[in-house]
Design a protein around this motif. Structure first.
Motif, PDB file in Angstrom:
ATOM      1  N   THR A 147      61.221 -42.325  41.406  1.00 14.99           N
ATOM      2  CA  THR A 147      60.598 -41.846  39.950  1.00 14.99           C
ATOM      3  C   THR A 147      61.176 -40.540  39.638  1.00 14.99           C
ATOM      4  N   MET A 148      60.525 -39.916  38.575  1.00  8.41           N
ATOM      5  CA  MET A 148      61.093 -38.767  38.120  1.00  8.41           C
ATOM      6  C   MET A 148      60.617 -37.417  39.001  1.00  8.41           C
ATOM      7  N   PHE A 149      59.372 -37.936  39.849  1.00  9.09           N
ATOM      8  CA  PHE A 149      58.916 -36.995  40.619  1.00  9.09           C
ATOM      9  C   PHE A 149      59.822 -36.793  42.054  1.00  9.09           C
ATOM     10  N   SER A 150      60.292 -38.080  42.400  1.00  8.39           N
ATOM     11  CA  SER A 150      60.998 -37.988  43.818  1.00  8.39           C
ATOM     12  C   SER A 150      62.525 -37.791  43.619  1.00  8.39           C
ATOM     13  N   ASP A 151      62.881 -37.944  42.440  1.00  3.35           N
ATOM     14  CA  ASP A 151      64.506 -37.895  42.323  1.00  3.35           C
ATOM     15  C   ASP A 151      65.067 -36.339  42.496  1.00  3.35           C
ATOM     16  N   PRO A 152      64.312 -35.455  42.308  1.00  5.98           N
ATOM     17  CA  PRO A 152      64.917 -34.177  42.372  1.00  5.98           C
ATOM     18  C   PRO A 152      64.880 -34.001  44.128  1.00  5.98           C
ATOM     19  N   CYS A 153      64.284 -34.755  44.809  1.00  3.61           N
ATOM     20  CA  CYS A 153      64.512 -34.425  46.451  1.00  3.61           C
ATOM     21  C   CYS A 153      63.872 -33.252  46.650  1.00  3.61           C
ATOM     22  N   ALA A 154      62.912 -32.997  45.963  1.00  2.00           N
ATOM     23  CA  ALA A 154      61.823 -31.635  46.240  1.00  2.00           C
ATOM     24  C   ALA A 154      60.161 -32.065  46.308  1.00  2.00           C
ATOM     25  N   SER A 155      59.605 -31.373  46.921  1.00  2.00           N
ATOM     26  CA  SER A 155      58.180 -31.300  46.821  1.00  2.00           C
ATOM     27  C   SER A 155      57.782 -30.087  46.040  1.00  2.00           C
ATOM     28  N   VAL A 156      57.064 -30.468  44.885  1.00  2.00           N
ATOM     29  CA  VAL A 156      56.855 -29.209  44.012  1.00  2.00           C
ATOM     30  C   VAL A 156      55.096 -29.285  44.085  1.00  2.00           C
ATOM     31  N   THR A 157      54.679 -27.896  44.270  1.00  2.00           N
ATOM     32  CA  THR A 157      53.369 -27.490  44.314  1.00  2.00           C
ATOM     33  C   THR A 157      52.981 -26.510  43.869  1.00  2.00           C
ATOM     34  N   GLY A 158      51.697 -26.202  43.202  1.00  2.00           N
ATOM     35  CA  GLY A 158      51.257 -24.835  42.577  1.00  2.00           C
ATOM     36  C   GLY A 158      50.632 -24.150  43.917  1.00  2.00           C
ATOM     37  N   GLU A 159      50.591 -24.403  44.962  1.00  2.00           N
ATOM     38  CA  GLU A 159      50.061 -23.673  45.982  1.00  2.00           C
ATOM     39  C   GLU A 159      50.977 -23.551  47.323  1.00  2.00           C
ATOM     40  N   ARG A 160      50.727 -22.336  47.995  1.00  2.00           N
ATOM     41  CA  ARG A 160      51.424 -22.020  49.068  1.00  2.00           C
ATOM     42  C   ARG A 160      50.225 -21.591  50.173  1.00  2.00           C
ATOM     43  N   ASN A 161      50.343 -22.161  51.229  1.00  2.00           N
ATOM     44  CA  ASN A 161      49.402 -22.102  52.513  1.00  2.00           C
ATOM     45  C   ASN A 161      47.838 -22.052  51.847  1.00  2.00           C
ATOM     46  N   GLY A 162      47.636 -23.027  51.041  1.00  2.00           N
ATOM     47  CA  GLY A 162      46.461 -23.000  50.302  1.00  2.00           C
ATOM     48  C   GLY A 162      45.868 -22.309  49.067  1.00  2.00           C
ATOM     49  N   VAL A 163      46.891 -21.212  48.789  1.00  2.00           N
ATOM     50  CA  VAL A 163      46.719 -20.068  48.059  1.00  2.00           C
ATOM     51  C   VAL A 163      47.438 -20.512  46.771  1.00  2.00           C
ATOM     52  N   PRO A 164      46.618 -20.757  45.584  1.00  2.00           N
ATOM     53  CA  PRO A 164      47.459 -21.087  44.169  1.00  2.00           C
ATOM     54  C   PRO A 164      48.359 -19.937  43.726  1.00  2.00           C
ATOM     55  N   ILE A 165      49.387 -20.363  43.172  1.00  2.00           N
ATOM     56  CA  ILE A 165      50.220 -19.150  42.546  1.00  2.00           C
ATOM     57  C   ILE A 165      49.494 -18.335  41.491  1.00  2.00           C
ATOM     58  N   GLY A 166      48.463 -19.037  40.867  1.00  2.00           N
ATOM     59  CA  GLY A 166      47.801 -18.185  40.254  1.00  2.00           C
ATOM     60  C   GLY A 166      46.432 -18.720  39.712  1.00  2.00           C
ATOM     61  N   PRO A 167      45.802 -18.049  38.694  1.00  2.00           N
ATOM     62  CA  PRO A 167      44.374 -18.748  38.366  1.00  2.00           C
ATOM     63  C   PRO A 167      44.635 -20.002  37.635  1.00  2.00           C
ATOM     64  N   LYS A 168      43.673 -20.872  37.556  1.00  2.00           N
ATOM     65  CA  LYS A 168      43.631 -21.848  36.634  1.00  2.00           C
ATOM     66  C   LYS A 168      43.462 -21.600  35.272  1.00  2.00           C
ATOM     67  N   ALA A 169      44.053 -22.147  34.325  1.00  2.00           N
ATOM     68  CA  ALA A 169      44.026 -22.192  32.895  1.00  2.00           C
ATOM     69  C   ALA A 169      42.919 -23.030  32.615  1.00  2.00           C
TER      70      ALA A 169
END
Length: 85
Positions: free
Chosen positions: A19-41
């Motif tokens: 799929t378009m999500f699996s094709d880049p061979c990367a896992s993409v997330t907005g969190e690292r160790n359960g901490v979001p990269i920034g506050p939610k909009a």
């Protein structure tokens, strides 16, 4: 368009049901160790991280030897409860 930043991690490429999500061979997330990269909009899929677009522009500047760039869209995610009165 640029909306938010994410963390990316290398993962094995999928050979089935690609799929378009699996094709880049990367896992993409907005969190690292359960901490979001920034506050939610206001839009729950967006995380606010202004430094991300700055880092992206600086990467392009140095990688491609200071090209001319145009940023043509800018805005923010706001809730429906806003009033212009």
């Amino acid at each position: 368009n640029y909306y938010s930043s994410s963390y990316a991690k290398d993962v094995p490429c999928s050979t089935e049901n690609v799929t378009m999500f699996s094709d880049p061979c990367a896992s993409v997330t907005g969190e690292r160790n359960g901490v979001p990269i920034g506050p939610k909009a206001a839009s729950d899929w967006l995380l606010i991280y202004p430094k991300g677009i700055r880092d992206l522009v600086l990467y392009a500047k140095y990688k491609f030897k200071d090209p001319v760039m145009y940023i043509t869209e800018n805005g923010n995610s706001q809730g429906h409860e806003l009033s212009f009165d």
